[in-house]
Write an enzyme that holds these catalytic residues in place. Structure first.
Site, PDB file in Angstrom:
ATOM      1  N   GLY A   1     -16.515 -40.980   1.800  1.00  0.00           N
ATOM      2  CA  GLY A   1     -17.107 -40.031   0.854  1.00  0.00           C
ATOM      3  C   GLY A   1     -17.331 -40.574  -0.540  1.00  0.00           C
TER       4      GLY A   1
ATOM      5  N   PRO B   1     -15.256 -45.627   4.503  1.00  0.00           N
ATOM      6  CA  PRO B   1     -16.481 -45.609   3.709  1.00  0.00           C
ATOM      7  C   PRO B   1     -17.712 -45.952   4.551  1.00  0.00           C
ATOM      8  CG  PRO B   1     -15.212 -47.591   3.231  1.00  0.00           C
ATOM      9  CD  PRO B   1     -14.433 -46.827   4.251  1.00  0.00           C
ATOM     10  N   GLY B   2     -18.751 -45.163   4.397  1.00  0.00           N
ATOM     11  CA  GLY B   2     -20.016 -45.478   5.079  1.00  0.00           C
ATOM     12  C   GLY B   2     -21.055 -45.783   4.018  1.00  0.00           C
ATOM     13  N   ARG B   3     -21.433 -44.722   3.286  1.00  0.00           N
ATOM     14  CA  ARG B   3     -22.444 -44.834   2.230  1.00  0.00           C
ATOM     15  C   ARG B   3     -22.102 -45.923   1.221  1.00  0.00           C
ATOM     16  NH1 ARG B   3     -25.176 -40.098   0.625  1.00  0.00           N
ATOM     17  NH2 ARG B   3     -23.402 -38.998   1.515  1.00  0.00           N
TER      18      ARG B   3
ATOM     19  N   ARG C   1     -33.261 -36.820   3.359  1.00  0.00           N
ATOM     20  CA  ARG C   1     -32.257 -36.354   2.388  1.00  0.00           C
ATOM     21  C   ARG C   1     -32.826 -35.523   1.235  1.00  0.00           C
ATOM     22  NH1 ARG C   1     -29.216 -39.057  -0.242  1.00  0.00           N
ATOM     23  NH2 ARG C   1     -27.304 -37.898   0.155  1.00  0.00           N
TER      24      ARG C   1
ATOM     25  N   TYR D   1     -30.985 -32.054   1.316  1.00  0.00           N
ATOM     26  CA  TYR D   1     -29.910 -31.862   0.325  1.00  0.00           C
ATOM     27  C   TYR D   1     -30.425 -31.857  -1.111  1.00  0.00           C
ATOM     28  CZ  TYR D   1     -27.642 -34.199   4.329  1.00  0.00           C
ATOM     29  OH  TYR D   1     -27.240 -34.597   5.577  1.00  0.00           O
TER      30      TYR D   1
ATOM     31  N   CYS E   1     -46.977 -33.146   7.757  1.00  0.00           N
ATOM     32  CA  CYS E   1     -47.686 -31.882   7.561  1.00  0.00           C
ATOM     33  C   CYS E   1     -46.732 -30.819   7.061  1.00  0.00           C
ATOM     34  CB  CYS E   1     -48.343 -31.453   8.854  1.00  0.00           C
ATOM     35  SG  CYS E   1     -49.926 -32.209   8.990  1.00  0.00           S
ATOM     36  N   GLU E   2     -46.222 -31.009   5.868  1.00  0.00           N
ATOM     37  CA  GLU E   2     -45.240 -30.085   5.353  1.00  0.00           C
ATOM     38  C   GLU E   2     -45.117 -30.265   3.842  1.00  0.00           C
ATOM     39  OE1 GLU E   2     -42.009 -29.690   8.074  1.00  0.00           O
ATOM     40  OE2 GLU E   2     -40.654 -29.106   6.459  1.00  0.00           O
TER      41      GLU E   2
HETATM   42  N1  LLP Z   1     -15.540 -40.177   7.905  1.00  0.00           N
HETATM   43  C1  LLP Z   1     -15.909 -38.998   8.433  1.00  0.00           C
HETATM   44  C2  LLP Z   1     -15.001 -38.307   9.328  1.00  0.00           C
HETATM   45  C3  LLP Z   1     -17.152 -38.443   8.117  1.00  0.00           C
HETATM   46  O1  LLP Z   1     -17.490 -37.276   8.640  1.00  0.00           O
HETATM   47  C4  LLP Z   1     -18.022 -39.153   7.253  1.00  0.00           C
HETATM   48  C5  LLP Z   1     -19.319 -38.611   6.911  1.00  0.00           C
HETATM   49  C6  LLP Z   1     -17.598 -40.386   6.743  1.00  0.00           C
HETATM   50  C7  LLP Z   1     -16.339 -40.865   7.081  1.00  0.00           C
HETATM   51  C8  LLP Z   1     -18.449 -41.245   5.844  1.00  0.00           C
HETATM   52  O2  LLP Z   1     -18.783 -40.650   4.661  1.00  0.00           O
HETATM   53  P1  LLP Z   1     -19.487 -41.520   3.528  1.00  0.00           P
HETATM   54  O3  LLP Z   1     -18.501 -42.535   3.037  1.00  0.00           O
HETATM   55  O4  LLP Z   1     -20.678 -42.171   4.135  1.00  0.00           O
HETATM   56  O5  LLP Z   1     -19.876 -40.536   2.478  1.00  0.00           O
HETATM   57  N2  LLP Z   1     -25.938 -37.049   5.993  1.00  0.00           N
HETATM   58  C9  LLP Z   1     -25.237 -36.790   4.753  1.00  0.00           C
HETATM   59  C10 LLP Z   1     -23.811 -37.274   4.806  1.00  0.00           C
HETATM   60  C11 LLP Z   1     -23.041 -36.682   5.921  1.00  0.00           C
HETATM   61  C12 LLP Z   1     -21.722 -37.343   6.049  1.00  0.00           C
HETATM   62  C13 LLP Z   1     -21.030 -36.930   7.274  1.00  0.00           C
HETATM   63  N3  LLP Z   1     -19.762 -37.531   7.417  1.00  0.00           N
HETATM   64  C14 LLP Z   1     -25.993 -37.432   3.604  1.00  0.00           C
HETATM   65  O6  LLP Z   1     -27.044 -37.978   3.840  1.00  0.00           O
HETATM   66  O7  LLP Z   1     -25.559 -37.354   2.454  1.00  0.00           O
END
Ligand code: LLP
Length: 438
Positions: free
Chosen positions: A250, A293-295, A336, A340, A367-368
């Protein structure tokens, strides 16, 4: 430059990615396309891993890269080489992780509604951890482990009741959500008791993920405190301490000028402080702390290149004008902004411009009306068809949330490293789309 990949640079107005010009990239790979800075990806993944080790020492658990942000087989190979773990939340993501050669012991499986088939393949693959999200799942995982003749390590996903300050759709740990077991309502304790009936599962600890794109460090500390208090309850009841906590991902990145990303160095020492204090407060030894961490790993490493197709000046009812700049992608490669109200920035990538800036909106080809890449931006007024537009920070939840809306083939991902570019995920073709029709 924090929105741009580490090896991005500008020369006479033209964007270069690891020394290759945007014009050359567009010529070779066509547009729209995602370009990922491999070196930046590796450095970011390593930085999270390194800081976890430095901040938590012997209590460092695992950095699980959240595959949902973006994954393909080549990126899974990078993860395997870097040696961190991966968080997958479907059978599809699990398959990609395994295809990339990630050690199953470093795979953690998520999902609030994992199918029995997904659970079975995870257990058979000998994944390290399954994060359990419902009472049904306790039974299902236990059954899968029993038939595979293994003991499966599990965590329970808990909702610590935190209002994270982010968009409603990406906040996940307040009470009224589909995820996990609530601590406050007693559901979490019921789940703990349910795990005790199954020798095929080994409860290792708890998990929480409070939401996404979070700029402050405090919410993570509060979540840690509540989970540790709950570890204390477990110890009081069973006279044994659970060894693991996973505090999710997150961490925010910069999308527009002024955004300050949450770096590993900003958040992890602060998190250690909260964990340490809470463990003292509840007289517990510090468990192994993992993060997801993903993002924060992949987000800033990618840039999307579009080509401008049309430009239109629209007179506004309230007076004034807006320039609508249409590019050759849109909500199918970046949902996004529509989903969002996410904000991005953009530049002309193929040339310098000294033309005055004008109120503009960058839109897609769908088309939106809501098909918007950037809602409000001051852009050089001489923007014209054939110009290239680069949007930074599209690595997370861009290609991974891409769709075929309007039967638009999804763009490729091109990896750039040491001035060499190569496709790691090819562009879809119309034939790919037609191949599904019977
Ligand atoms: N761990 C769990 C259990 C999660 O559900 C998520 C994200 C992460 C880690 C990774 O979160 P990050 O570090 O990437 O923020 N599609 C949305 C974000 C949805 C995230 C869902 N879960 C967007 O584009 O902002």
């Amino acid at each position: 430059m924090s929105m741009w990949p580490r090896n991005a640079s500008f020369n006479s107005g033209e964007l270069f990615l690891s020394g290759i010009s945007a014009k050359d990239l567009a010529k070779e790979f066509d547009t729209p396309a995602f370009f990922i800075d491999e070196d930046d990806f590796r450095l970011r993944a390593n930085a999270w891993n390194q800081e976890l080790l430095e901040s938590f020492g012997q209590n460092a658990g695992t950095v699980y890269y959240a595959a949902k942000a973006f994954i393909c087989v080549e990126v899974a190979r990078w993860i395997a080489e870097i040696g961190i773990g991966i968080d997958v939340c479907t059978g599809g993501e699990l398959a990609v992780a395994l295809a990339g050669g990630i050690n199953p012991a470093k795979i953690e499986v998520h999902g609030n509604n994992k199918s029995v088939e997904e659970i079975n393949s995870a257990v058979k693959a000998r994944v390290g951890t399954i994060v359990i999200d419902s009472l049904y799942e306790i039974e299902r995982v236990a059954l899968a482990a029993k038939s595979a003749g293994v003991v499966q390590k599990v965590l329970l996903r808990l909702t610590p009741g935190i209002e994270a300050h982010t968009h409603e759709s990406i906040a996940t740990a307040h009470e009224d959500v589909k995820f996990g077991f609530s601590i406050a309502s007693g559901a979490a304790w019921t789940a703990v008791l349910a795990t005790q009936n199954h020798p095929e599962i080994e409860l290792r600890g708890f998990h929480s993920h409070i939401g996404s794109q979070i700029f402050g460090t405090e919410s993570f500390g509060i979540a840690a405190d509540r989970l540790i208090e709950f570890l204390g309850k477990y110890r009081d009841e069973f006279n044994a301490e659970l060894p693991e906590l996973d505090l999710g991902g997150g961490y925010a990145i910069a999308y527009v000028p002024g955004d300050k990303e949450l770096t590993p160095h900003k958040v992890l020492p602060a998190l250690f402080k909260s964990v340490n204090e809470a463990c003292k407060k509840y007289s517990l030894s510090i468990p192994k702390i993992s993060i997801e961490p993903g993002r924060a790993i992949v987000g800033p490493t990618m840039v999307t290149l579009y080509e401008v197709g049309t430009v239109k000046d629209v007179t506004l009812e309230e007076g004034g004008q807006r320039k609508y700049i249409s590019v050759d992608g849109g909500m199918s490669d970046n949902i996004r902004p529509s989903l969002y109200a996410a904000e991005y920035t953009a530049v002309i990538a193929n040339r310098a411009s000294t033309a005055p800036l004008t109120d503009s909106r960058i839109v897609g080809k769908h088309c939106e009306t809501g098909d918007i890449v950037i809602k409000d931006i001051k852009f050089p007024s001489d923007i014209a068809p054939g110009d290239l537009i680069a949007v930074p920070a599209t690595g997370a939840y861009g290609r991974s949330m891409a769709s075929n809306y309007n039967h638009v083939p999804r763009p490729p991902v091109v990896a750039i490293n040491e001035s060499k570019a190569r496709i790691i995920l090819r562009r879809e073709t119309i034939s790919d789309l037609l191949s599904l029709d019977i």
